[in-house]
Design an enzyme around this catalytic site. Structure first.
Site, mmCIF file in Angstrom:
data_model
loop_
_atom_site.group_PDB
_atom_site.id
_atom_site.type_symbol
_atom_site.label_atom_id
_atom_site.label_comp_id
_atom_site.label_asym_id
_atom_site.label_seq_id
_atom_site.Cartn_x
_atom_site.Cartn_y
_atom_site.Cartn_z
ATOM 1 N N LYS A 53 11.456 11.457 1.317
ATOM 2 C CA LYS A 53 11.550 10.166 0.957
ATOM 3 C C LYS A 53 10.806 10.001 -0.571
ATOM 4 O O LYS A 53 9.623 10.558 -0.471
ATOM 5 C CB LYS A 53 11.524 9.057 1.672
ATOM 6 C CG LYS A 53 10.438 8.976 2.169
ATOM 7 C CD LYS A 53 10.256 8.080 3.480
ATOM 8 C CE LYS A 53 8.853 7.835 4.166
ATOM 9 N NZ LYS A 53 8.844 7.285 5.572
ATOM 10 N N TYR A 273 -11.401 -3.642 -21.125
ATOM 11 C CA TYR A 273 -11.045 -4.933 -20.692
ATOM 12 C C TYR A 273 -11.908 -5.660 -20.019
ATOM 13 O O TYR A 273 -12.559 -5.360 -19.064
ATOM 14 C CB TYR A 273 -9.760 -5.041 -20.115
ATOM 15 C CG TYR A 273 -8.286 -4.780 -21.018
ATOM 16 C CD1 TYR A 273 -8.166 -5.704 -22.173
ATOM 17 C CD2 TYR A 273 -7.516 -3.545 -20.913
ATOM 18 C CE1 TYR A 273 -7.033 -5.246 -22.902
ATOM 19 C CE2 TYR A 273 -6.515 -3.347 -21.598
ATOM 20 C CZ TYR A 273 -6.149 -4.181 -22.548
ATOM 21 O OH TYR A 273 -5.029 -4.118 -23.527
HETATM 22 C C1 LIG Z 1 8.208 8.079 6.140
HETATM 23 C C2 LIG Z 1 8.770 8.220 7.612
HETATM 24 C C3 LIG Z 1 8.063 9.282 8.209
HETATM 25 C C4 LIG Z 1 7.056 10.352 7.661
HETATM 26 O O1 LIG Z 1 5.805 9.672 7.852
HETATM 27 P P1 LIG Z 1 4.616 10.212 7.731
HETATM 28 O O2 LIG Z 1 3.474 9.326 8.109
HETATM 29 O O3 LIG Z 1 4.287 10.097 6.155
HETATM 30 O O4 LIG Z 1 4.461 11.394 8.364
HETATM 31 C C5 LIG Z 1 8.794 9.891 9.578
HETATM 32 N N1 LIG Z 1 9.851 9.012 10.096
HETATM 33 C C6 LIG Z 1 10.188 7.923 9.456
HETATM 34 C C7 LIG Z 1 11.348 6.936 10.048
HETATM 35 C C8 LIG Z 1 9.670 7.374 8.067
HETATM 36 O O5 LIG Z 1 9.910 6.545 7.557
#
Ligand SMILES: *Cc1c(COP(=O)(O)O)cnc(C)c1O
Length: 385
Positions: A53, A273
């Protein structure tokens, strides 16, 4: 000698980088594949999937998916339909689950790209079952059951109603039953065991199907958390899965920024800044081409007298000074030989020495956020493919 030093300063050894590049994320695909192989081993008989993702946590979905496939990964999880479509383009044979679930009316997008929705409610199940009926075949999908996260996932009350309608369950192809851990990054948290036990109790109500509970953190909680499929994300990319423990994964990302200008600054003058950093000694300050618009955290700004993060030029540490601005970071290069601080040279601001977790611990956030927010201006470069 000078030449060797100069080559280690470039983001990618001697490989060509376009002269227009200003900030570069080097992704070590060999290290990432080794991380997947490690997780695959840790998870024993369970299948090790890969979570892609948010453009594979900012690293680049297509390249990451290809590399993981070459290592043996067959199942991927994405958040969105668009990510699923991108994954499908590079992986015609993979199993791809969309964690968002079924967007109302968008069924054709899943079937068109052979994506499996992760169904999270009775309404979604009904829609997927109806589509299966229309198409005249049981379409594959995962069912996400809630075990305490209370985010996505079918609530227990709905699960009982689903079980009471066996026709619904036999109309589509239930290829995975999953849930998600809320506290997997804290191994001693009793929530982990509670969710695992609840998952076992709830999935027993359903027809037999492969099961999946663990993200990266869960994968390291032991065999009773593995089930049939584990779903690591952050650990693949070299991030820390468990708080307060040495990170066993190989470092995968390196962020480097080009030196745009170097200036002499006298004591009493301030930098950037807010004038929050007052120079204490005759200094040389380099302005480098990476800022919060690139995803570097503004919270990593450094005021006078505060210890902040350091970057590296070769083996020389260069402390960040002053505010991180939209496009730039300023670093103190006073102690670095002048020939290494030329305009056009490179400063590493994140990598093996200062990790993504080092930076985000300081900034009060997590590696996931920094990586997934690295912007489109950062050139992704791949090694070890
Ligand atoms: C993002 C996600 C993962 C992976 O999680 P990590 O902590 O990055 O290993 C697994 N399952 C679901 C449902 C997620 O949303």
């Amino acid at each position: 000698m000078t030449e060797r030093t100069a080559s280690t300063q470039t983001p990618l050894g001697r490989a060509p980088i376009p002269l227009s590049a200003r900030a570069v994320l080097t992704v070590d695909l060999a290290a990432m594949r080794a991380n997947w192989a490690r997780l695959n081993e840790v998870s024993g008989r369970a299948e090790c999937a890969g979570v892609l993702k948010a453009d594979a946590y900012g690293l680049g979905l297509a390249q990451v998916a290809r590399a993981l496939t070459n290592e043996g990964c067959k199942t991927f999880f994405v958040a969105t339909i668009e990510e699923g479509r991108a994954a499908r383009e590079v992986q015609p044979g993979a199993t791809i689950y969309v964690l968002d679930g079924l967007l109302p009316g968008a069924e054709a997008h899943y079937t068109g790209f052979d994506l499996r929705p992760v169904l999270s409610s009775l309404a979604e199940v009904r829609e997927w079952a109806a589509l299966s009926r229309t198409r005249g075949r049981p379409l594959p999908a995962a069912l996400h059951i809630d075990t305490g996260m209370n985010r996505l996932g079918m609530p227990q009350s709905e699960l009982h109603r689903l079980v009471a309608e066996p026709d619904l369950l036999s109309t589509f192809d239930l290829t995975l039953v999953m849930s998600h851990l809320a506290c997997a990054d804290e191994p001693p948290n009793p929530m982990n065991r509670r969710q695992r036990d609840r998952f076992n109790a709830l999935r027993a109500l359903l027809p037999p199907a492969p099961a999946s509970l663990s993200n990266s953190g869960g994968t390291f909680l032991g065999p009773s958390y593995h089930f049939d499929v584990v779903r690591p994300g952050i650990a693949l990319y070299g991030g820390r899965a468990h708080e307060d423990k040495p990170n066993p994964m190989r470092s995968v990302v390196r962020l480097t920024a080009k030196i745009l200008q170097v200036r002499e600054v006298l004591p009493g003058e301030t930098i950037g800044y807010g004038a929050i950093f007052k120079v204490q000694r005759p200094s040389r300050i380099a302005t480098i081409a990476c800022g919060y618009a690139d995803g570097f955290l503004r919270a990593l700004s450094v005021a006078t007298g505060k210890a902040g993060p350091v970057g590296y030029i070769g083996d020389y540490p260069v402390p960040i000074v002053g505010r991180v601005s939209m496009d730039f970071i300023t670093v103190d290069v006073t102690d670095v030989p002048a020939e290494l601080t030329r305009r056009g040279g490179w400063v590493e601001v994140m990598g093996q020495r200062v990790t993504v977790d080092d930076l985000t611990d300081r900034a009060g956030t997590i590696g996931y956020e920094l990586l997934s927010r690295l912007g489109p201006r950062v050139l992704r470069v791949y090694e070890g493919a």
